[in-house]
Each structure stands twice: as structure tokens, then as C-alpha cells.
Write a protein that holds these residues in place. Sequence first.
Motif, PDB file in Angstrom:
ATOM      1  N   GLY A   1       0.179   4.823  -2.366  1.00 53.52           N
ATOM      2  CA  GLY A   1       1.210   5.849  -2.074  1.00 53.52           C
ATOM      3  C   GLY A   1       0.379   7.351  -1.536  1.00 53.52           C
ATOM      4  N   ARG A   2       1.253   7.555  -0.415  1.00 53.96           N
ATOM      5  CA  ARG A   2       0.586   8.547  -0.244  1.00 53.96           C
ATOM      6  C   ARG A   2       1.698  10.158   0.234  1.00 53.96           C
ATOM      7  N   GLY A   3       1.356  11.441   0.233  1.00 53.40           N
ATOM      8  CA  GLY A   3       1.801  12.689   0.661  1.00 53.40           C
ATOM      9  C   GLY A   3       1.270  13.183   1.618  1.00 53.40           C
ATOM     10  N   ARG A   4       2.126  14.476   2.242  1.00 56.34           N
ATOM     11  CA  ARG A   4       1.113  15.614   2.630  1.00 56.34           C
ATOM     12  C   ARG A   4      -0.753  15.673   2.148  1.00 56.34           C
ATOM     13  N   LEU A   5      -0.780  15.972   3.583  1.00 51.68           N
ATOM     14  CA  LEU A   5      -2.467  16.331   3.406  1.00 51.68           C
ATOM     15  C   LEU A   5      -3.477  15.666   2.476  1.00 51.68           C
ATOM     16  N   GLN A   6      -2.868  14.432   3.115  1.00 50.70           N
ATOM     17  CA  GLN A   6      -3.952  13.406   2.296  1.00 50.70           C
ATOM     18  C   GLN A   6      -3.936  13.600   0.458  1.00 50.70           C
ATOM     19  N   ARG A   7      -2.931  13.516  -0.254  1.00 45.07           N
ATOM     20  CA  ARG A   7      -2.455  13.893  -1.111  1.00 45.07           C
ATOM     21  C   ARG A   7      -1.667  11.800  -1.316  1.00 45.07           C
ATOM     22  N   VAL A   8      -2.442  11.313  -2.996  1.00 47.88           N
ATOM     23  CA  VAL A   8      -1.496  10.563  -3.544  1.00 47.88           C
ATOM     24  C   VAL A   8      -0.223  10.607  -3.703  1.00 47.88           C
ATOM     25  N   TRP A   9       0.314   9.886  -4.011  1.00 48.37           N
ATOM     26  CA  TRP A   9       2.243   9.818  -4.731  1.00 48.37           C
ATOM     27  C   TRP A   9       2.244   8.305  -5.407  1.00 48.37           C
ATOM     28  N   LEU A  10       1.904   9.239  -6.877  1.00 48.74           N
ATOM     29  CA  LEU A  10       1.535   8.209  -8.389  1.00 48.74           C
ATOM     30  C   LEU A  10       3.691   7.835  -8.625  1.00 48.74           C
ATOM     31  N   ALA A  11       3.489   6.235  -8.634  1.00 48.21           N
ATOM     32  CA  ALA A  11       4.574   6.300  -9.974  1.00 48.21           C
ATOM     33  C   ALA A  11       4.169   4.556 -10.220  1.00 48.21           C
TER      34      ALA A  11
ATOM     35  N   GLY B   1      -3.108  11.566 -14.004  1.00 47.41           N
ATOM     36  CA  GLY B   1      -2.696  11.314 -13.079  1.00 47.41           C
ATOM     37  C   GLY B   1      -1.881  12.752 -12.140  1.00 47.41           C
ATOM     38  N   LEU B   2      -0.564  12.250 -13.005  1.00 51.99           N
ATOM     39  CA  LEU B   2       0.366  13.098 -12.595  1.00 51.99           C
ATOM     40  C   LEU B   2       0.296  15.004 -13.257  1.00 51.99           C
ATOM     41  N   PRO B   3       1.392  15.648 -12.195  1.00 51.00           N
ATOM     42  CA  PRO B   3       0.955  16.663 -12.510  1.00 51.00           C
ATOM     43  C   PRO B   3       2.097  17.202 -14.007  1.00 51.00           C
TER      44      PRO B   3
ATOM     45  N   LEU C   1      11.185   9.322  -5.205  1.00 50.18           N
ATOM     46  CA  LEU C   1      12.070   9.722  -6.382  1.00 50.18           C
ATOM     47  C   LEU C   1      11.304   8.926  -7.644  1.00 50.18           C
ATOM     48  N   ASN C   2      11.474   9.786  -8.708  1.00 45.87           N
ATOM     49  CA  ASN C   2      10.674  10.012 -10.114  1.00 45.87           C
ATOM     50  C   ASN C   2      12.434   9.034 -10.833  1.00 45.87           C
ATOM     51  N   VAL C   3      12.469   7.624 -11.576  1.00 44.08           N
ATOM     52  CA  VAL C   3      13.486   7.627 -12.080  1.00 44.08           C
ATOM     53  C   VAL C   3      13.129   7.432 -13.471  1.00 44.08           C
TER      54      VAL C   3
ATOM     55  N   TYR D   1       6.058  -1.124  -6.307  1.00 40.96           N
ATOM     56  CA  TYR D   1       4.842  -0.454  -6.689  1.00 40.96           C
ATOM     57  C   TYR D   1       3.795   0.278  -5.180  1.00 40.96           C
ATOM     58  N   GLN D   2       2.992   1.022  -5.639  1.00 45.83           N
ATOM     59  CA  GLN D   2       2.402   1.305  -4.448  1.00 45.83           C
ATOM     60  C   GLN D   2       0.788   1.282  -4.982  1.00 45.83           C
ATOM     61  N   THR D   3       0.326   1.032  -3.266  1.00 43.46           N
ATOM     62  CA  THR D   3      -1.466   0.718  -4.705  1.00 43.46           C
ATOM     63  C   THR D   3      -1.754   1.984  -3.214  1.00 43.46           C
TER      64      THR D   3
ATOM     65  N   LYS E   1      11.185  21.328 -11.567  1.00 44.16           N
ATOM     66  CA  LYS E   1      10.153  20.195 -12.047  1.00 44.16           C
ATOM     67  C   LYS E   1      10.526  19.175 -10.690  1.00 44.16           C
ATOM     68  N   LYS E   2       9.432  18.803 -10.312  1.00 48.05           N
ATOM     69  CA  LYS E   2       9.375  18.189  -9.504  1.00 48.05           C
ATOM     70  C   LYS E   2       9.623  16.861  -9.579  1.00 48.05           C
ATOM     71  N   ILE E   3      11.023  16.452  -8.576  1.00 44.68           N
ATOM     72  CA  ILE E   3      11.338  14.982  -9.375  1.00 44.68           C
ATOM     73  C   ILE E   3      11.559  13.968  -7.921  1.00 44.68           C
TER      74      ILE E   3
ATOM     75  N   GLY F   1       0.735  -1.432  -0.029  1.00 45.60           N
ATOM     76  CA  GLY F   1       0.055   0.240  -0.130  1.00 45.60           C
ATOM     77  C   GLY F   1       0.652   1.229   0.006  1.00 45.60           C
ATOM     78  N   SER F   2       1.237   1.427   0.964  1.00 46.05           N
ATOM     79  CA  SER F   2       2.389   2.464   1.170  1.00 46.05           C
ATOM     80  C   SER F   2       3.618   1.913   2.210  1.00 46.05           C
ATOM     81  N   THR F   3       4.643   2.261   1.522  1.00 42.30           N
ATOM     82  CA  THR F   3       6.518   2.294   2.779  1.00 42.30           C
ATOM     83  C   THR F   3       5.451   1.866   4.305  1.00 42.30           C
ATOM     84  N   ASN F   4       5.950   3.762   3.902  1.00 44.02           N
ATOM     85  CA  ASN F   4       5.398   4.275   5.094  1.00 44.02           C
ATOM     86  C   ASN F   4       4.646   4.038   6.559  1.00 44.02           C
TER      87      ASN F   4
HETATM   88  C1  BT5 Z   1       4.937  14.499  -0.985  1.00 43.15           C
HETATM   89  O1  BT5 Z   1       3.481  15.013  -1.198  1.00 43.15           O
HETATM   90  O2  BT5 Z   1       5.696  15.265  -1.801  1.00 43.15           O
HETATM   91  C2  BT5 Z   1       5.590  13.563  -0.415  1.00 43.15           C
HETATM   92  C3  BT5 Z   1       5.368  12.569  -1.288  1.00 43.15           C
HETATM   93  C4  BT5 Z   1       6.501  11.308  -0.583  1.00 43.15           C
HETATM   94  C5  BT5 Z   1       6.122   9.303  -1.182  1.00 43.15           C
HETATM   95  C6  BT5 Z   1       6.594   8.945  -0.652  1.00 43.15           C
HETATM   96  S1  BT5 Z   1       7.175   7.117  -1.349  1.00 43.15           S
HETATM   97  C7  BT5 Z   1       7.661   6.015   0.378  1.00 43.15           C
HETATM   98  C8  BT5 Z   1       6.692   6.911   0.666  1.00 43.15           C
HETATM   99  N1  BT5 Z   1       5.585   6.026   1.310  1.00 43.15           N
HETATM  100  C9  BT5 Z   1       4.169   6.389   0.618  1.00 43.15           C
HETATM  101  O3  BT5 Z   1       3.246   6.075   0.694  1.00 43.15           O
HETATM  102  N2  BT5 Z   1       4.840   8.220   0.457  1.00 43.15           N
HETATM  103  C10 BT5 Z   1       6.726   8.297   0.695  1.00 43.15           C
HETATM  104  P1  BT5 Z   1       2.737  16.042  -1.463  1.00 43.15           P
HETATM  105  O4  BT5 Z   1       4.434  17.564  -1.463  1.00 43.15           O
HETATM  106  O5  BT5 Z   1       1.483  16.203  -0.940  1.00 43.15           O
HETATM  107  O6  BT5 Z   1       2.984  16.291  -3.167  1.00 43.15           O
HETATM  108  C11 BT5 Z   1       1.930  14.895  -3.089  1.00 43.15           C
HETATM  109  C12 BT5 Z   1       1.307  16.160  -4.622  1.00 43.15           C
HETATM  110  O7  BT5 Z   1       2.511  15.912  -5.657  1.00 43.15           O
HETATM  111  C13 BT5 Z   1       0.088  15.327  -5.520  1.00 43.15           C
HETATM  112  O8  BT5 Z   1      -0.679  16.212  -4.700  1.00 43.15           O
HETATM  113  C14 BT5 Z   1       0.929  15.050  -6.728  1.00 43.15           C
HETATM  114  O9  BT5 Z   1      -0.095  16.398  -7.222  1.00 43.15           O
HETATM  115  C15 BT5 Z   1       2.007  15.019  -7.045  1.00 43.15           C
HETATM  116  N3  BT5 Z   1       2.328  13.915  -7.119  1.00 43.15           N
HETATM  117  C16 BT5 Z   1       2.080  12.782  -6.954  1.00 43.15           C
HETATM  118  N4  BT5 Z   1       2.843  11.598  -7.884  1.00 43.15           N
HETATM  119  C17 BT5 Z   1       4.252  12.472  -7.968  1.00 43.15           C
HETATM  120  C18 BT5 Z   1       5.059  12.006  -8.773  1.00 43.15           C
HETATM  121  N5  BT5 Z   1       5.557  10.581  -9.177  1.00 43.15           N
HETATM  122  N6  BT5 Z   1       5.818  13.203  -9.016  1.00 43.15           N
HETATM  123  C19 BT5 Z   1       6.032  14.826  -9.261  1.00 43.15           C
HETATM  124  N7  BT5 Z   1       4.578  14.615  -8.318  1.00 43.15           N
HETATM  125  C20 BT5 Z   1       4.025  13.875  -7.265  1.00 43.15           C
END
Ligand code: BT5
Length: 272
Positions: free
Chosen positions: A60-70, A158-160, A147-149, A56-58, A126-128, A32-35
Motif C-alpha cells: 500500500g502506498r502513500g505520497r512521497l514513497q511512503r507506505v500505507w498499512l492496514a 508501524g503506524l504513527p 480508511l481505517n475502520v 489487504y495490501q502488501t 488524528k488521521k482516519i 500489492g496496491s489498489t492504485n
Molecule cells: C496518504 O499518504 O495518506 C495516502 C494513503 C493512501 C492509501 C490508499 S489505500 C488504497 C490505495 N492504494 C494504495 O496503494 N494507496 C491508496 P501520506 O500523506 O504520504 O501518508 C502516509 C503516512 O501515513 C505514512 O508515512 C505513515 O506515517 C502514515 N500511515 C500509514 N498507514 C496509516 C494508516 N493506516 N492510518 C494512518 N496513518 C497511516
Amino acid sequence: MDLQASRLDIESIRAGLRGSIGRHLLYFPETGSTNAELLASRPGAPVHGAVVITDYQTAGRGRLQRVWLAPPCSSLLFSVALAWPEDLPVAQSVMLAALAVADALESQVRLKTQLKWPNDVLVDGKKICGILGESSPRGYVVLGIGLNVNFDPSGTPGLPDTATSVECAAGGRVAREPLFLAVAGALEMWYRGVTRNRDGVFRAWCSRLALIGKDVSVHDSTGWWDGTAICLNPDGGLRVRARGGQERLVYAADVSLRAKPGTLQAGKRPLQ
Ligand code: BT5
């Protein structure tokens, strides 16, 4: 989903690890998420340097309930637990991770990076890489690094359009294993630095931040507003002088440099 073809070679990673980071290494082809995995793995007490890494994460989470996709097998997606001194702001652990990723990209792929408040590593604006710091009980932090590779974010639903990858920025695919080892080595170095010089990480991070003194647009829970970035607090807060002259301290926000002061229309996100 067939992850087999280009899965991470975990044995070569294990063989290349030198320090405390990654000594306890857990690999999942998919999670789901490595965190979430690392925070749940040892209730109450993660081990310093423990790493959970996946292809692969099903969820993946960012801050503030956002998602991280790869896409599968495209990126470095991992979390590391660090024993963190109680008197040091957790925000500085995110700074430490950003510095480590920047160093690894510069040493391995010769990419010139910029750091963006509060948690991004950029290449060519741009965000890497995104970093998610979450505190865990009993003096640990869990740092999630995405880290996008080897993929093109512009072709990934879904990616900006503000996302980039090593492949796009360096003009070719790279092996993920040595890149991971370089990040782990740099994390180790910066972490050792923290124990010797409490201010070192904060000062290094500030010195690489192209934000202070600049006109910025801030997006927080109140909406978009404009101001000038004044300075950073050691706890990670960004002090911004708003247009009206009052100073505001922001934490949970997105901040972009403004190309031309005053051009932002209400409610509209500025170009990066
Ligand atoms: C982040 O949040 O940038 C933190 C991301 C952390 C991801 C890692 S992956 C391993 C570990 N396990 C997890 O579940 N999470 C961590 P934030 O600043 O809130 O940015 C999220 C926003 O970035 C999203 O709303 C999208 O707009 C955008 N985004 C999503 N996937 C992206 C990607 N692969 N590359 C660039 N932008 C992305």
C-alpha cells in the motif's frame, strides 16, 4: 493468511451500488496496491467509475514513497478512476474524495471530521483516512482511499500515534460494506457537483479546513520551518508566510498546526 472469516461481502456491495462509481468493480482478497492495480488494469484508458477494492495490501502506498498499512480485513482500501476535466487541477480530485469520506463518516457513523491539507481526513485531530491521487493517461485520475475502520492503530506495528480508526473514534466496530456504499454515493454526488460548478469542490474543501490564518509547521524537502498559512491555491498549493516574512508556496509537504508559536525545536516534529 486467513482472510476468509471477515472478507468484504462484495455481492452486497454490488447490490447496493446506484451510480457510475463502482459499476466496474474488481475485488482482490489481497493485492500489492489498489492504485497500482487500477493504473495497470486497462493500459491507457481506465473506465470512469471503475473501482479496485481489496481486503489487504502488501505494498500500500502513500505520497512521497511512503507506505500505507492496514491489517487484513480491517479497513476500506480501494481506488476509483474518475474522468477528470483537463482544465481542473488534479489536486481538486483529492479534495473531492476527502469531502466524500467526511460526508460518509458523518452520515453513517456520526463522526465529526476535519480535513487536513493536502490529503487527510481527521477525527479528533488524528488521521482516519489518507488519499492518494495519481493522474492517469487520457484525462483520468485514480484516487486511492485508505480508511481505517475496524482495528486499533495504536496496537498496529508501524503506524504513527497520530492514526485513528472508526472503531476507536466511534467506540465500536461497523460493517464496512455500507460505509463503502456511503463513500461511493458521496463521491458520485461531489463528482456531479464538479460538472455543474467548477469552484464548488474547492470552496467546500477550503471552508472545512482549519488551517488558514493559523500558525503552522511545515516539513518539506528543506526540513522543518514555521510560518502562517495564508490561503490555498485552486491547484492545491498552500501559500505560507515564513517567519522571515517571505511567502512560500508548498505542494509536497506535511503541515501541522502549531499549538504554541515558536516552540518548535530545529529538526523536531511538532505534536499534532
Ligand atoms: C496518504 O499518504 O495518506 C495516502 C494513503 C493512501 C492509501 C490508499 S489505500 C488504497 C490505495 N492504494 C494504495 O496503494 N494507496 C491508496 P501520506 O500523506 O504520504 O501518508 C502516509 C503516512 O501515513 C505514512 O508515512 C505513515 O506515517 C502514515 N500511515 C500509514 N498507514 C496509516 C494508516 N493506516 N492510518 C494512518 N496513518 C497511516
